[in-house]
Design an enzyme around this catalytic site. Sequence first.
Site, PDB file in Angstrom:
ATOM      1  CG  ASN A 150      -0.580  -0.127   2.250  1.00 56.11           C
ATOM      2  OD1 ASN A 150       0.697  -0.896   2.703  1.00 56.11           O
ATOM      3  ND2 ASN A 150      -0.809   0.480   3.507  1.00 56.11           N
TER       4      ASN A 150
ATOM      5  CD  GLU B  37      -1.471   4.871   4.551  1.00 57.34           C
ATOM      6  OE1 GLU B  37      -0.763   5.603   5.157  1.00 57.34           O
ATOM      7  OE2 GLU B  37      -2.047   3.880   4.808  1.00 57.34           O
TER       8      GLU B  37
ATOM      9  CB  CYS C 161      -5.553  -1.523  -1.557  1.00 55.56           C
ATOM     10  SG  CYS C 161      -6.698  -0.808  -0.646  1.00 55.56           S
TER      11      CYS C 161
ATOM     12  CD  GLU D  16      -5.317  -5.988  -0.966  1.00 55.94           C
ATOM     13  OE1 GLU D  16      -4.969  -5.020  -0.996  1.00 55.94           O
ATOM     14  OE2 GLU D  16      -6.157  -6.430  -0.146  1.00 55.94           O
TER      15      GLU D  16
ATOM     16  CB  CYS E 236     -10.868  -2.760   0.862  1.00 58.43           C
ATOM     17  SG  CYS E 236     -10.459  -2.132  -0.767  1.00 58.43           S
TER      18      CYS E 236
ATOM     19  CB  CYS F 164      -8.727  -4.666  -3.387  1.00 60.36           C
ATOM     20  SG  CYS F 164      -7.746  -3.415  -3.024  1.00 60.36           S
TER      21      CYS F 164
HETATM   22  N1  THU Z   1      -5.442  -1.456   2.401  1.00 57.89           N
HETATM   23  C1  THU Z   1      -4.893  -2.279   1.507  1.00 57.89           C
HETATM   24  O1  THU Z   1      -3.782  -2.011   1.044  1.00 57.89           O
HETATM   25  N2  THU Z   1      -5.528  -3.094   1.122  1.00 57.89           N
HETATM   26  C2  THU Z   1      -6.902  -3.304   1.696  1.00 57.89           C
HETATM   27  O2  THU Z   1      -7.704  -4.479   1.131  1.00 57.89           O
HETATM   28  C3  THU Z   1      -7.247  -2.623   2.760  1.00 57.89           C
HETATM   29  C4  THU Z   1      -6.554  -1.648   3.091  1.00 57.89           C
HETATM   30  C5  THU Z   1      -4.529  -0.146   2.838  1.00 57.89           C
HETATM   31  C6  THU Z   1      -4.989   1.131   2.452  1.00 57.89           C
HETATM   32  C7  THU Z   1      -4.475   1.849   3.697  1.00 57.89           C
HETATM   33  O3  THU Z   1      -3.013   2.407   3.107  1.00 57.89           O
HETATM   34  C8  THU Z   1      -4.331   0.874   4.773  1.00 57.89           C
HETATM   35  O4  THU Z   1      -4.519  -0.268   4.234  1.00 57.89           O
HETATM   36  C9  THU Z   1      -5.195   1.391   5.916  1.00 57.89           C
HETATM   37  O5  THU Z   1      -6.565   1.418   5.067  1.00 57.89           O
END
Ligand code: THU
Length: 139
Positions: A47, A49, A58, A60, A96, A99
């Site tokens: 991930n 940000e 994300c 994935e 999530c 994804c």
């Molecule tokens: N996140 C993912 O990388 N994958 C997911 O399926 C859910 C959330 C990340 C996004 C963000 O950087 C952190 O987790 C918190 O939500």
Amino acid sequence: MAPAENNAESLLVRARQAAKRAHCPYSNFHVGAAVRCADGSVIDGCNVENASYGLSICAERVALFTAISQGKRPIELAVSCIDAKGDAAPGSRMPCGACRQVMQELLPSKADVSIDGVGTRQLEQLLPTPFELRQPTIN
Ligand code: THU
């Protein structure tokens, strides 16, 4: 060819390694993902940000989009989540919804999705009723 269980475990190892590279100063929630491609290669992602939170992506999707951009056909995926305390609750380990929607277009519907600390699910279990605009051509 290694047994399927070993393949899933080796993919999880790659996902855990990728999680360590996460750029997540806002959530402190590290996620790594790894996809196995039809040619046997593995591509991972973490991930990433941003201070403008909505621009974050994300793990994935990073892994899946990287595979596609390299001309690879993803066939299975593993995901690993680690929070600031070094662990994550079971619900926080699940991919999530966004994804899952991307997975259903880029992976076969019977693709295995291995979720660290949870187990392996078929993609169609994770998203039984996806949005479809037209038949995807990728698989
Ligand atoms: N996140 C993912 O990388 N994958 C997911 O399926 C859910 C959330 C990340 C996004 C963000 O950087 C952190 O987790 C918190 O939500």
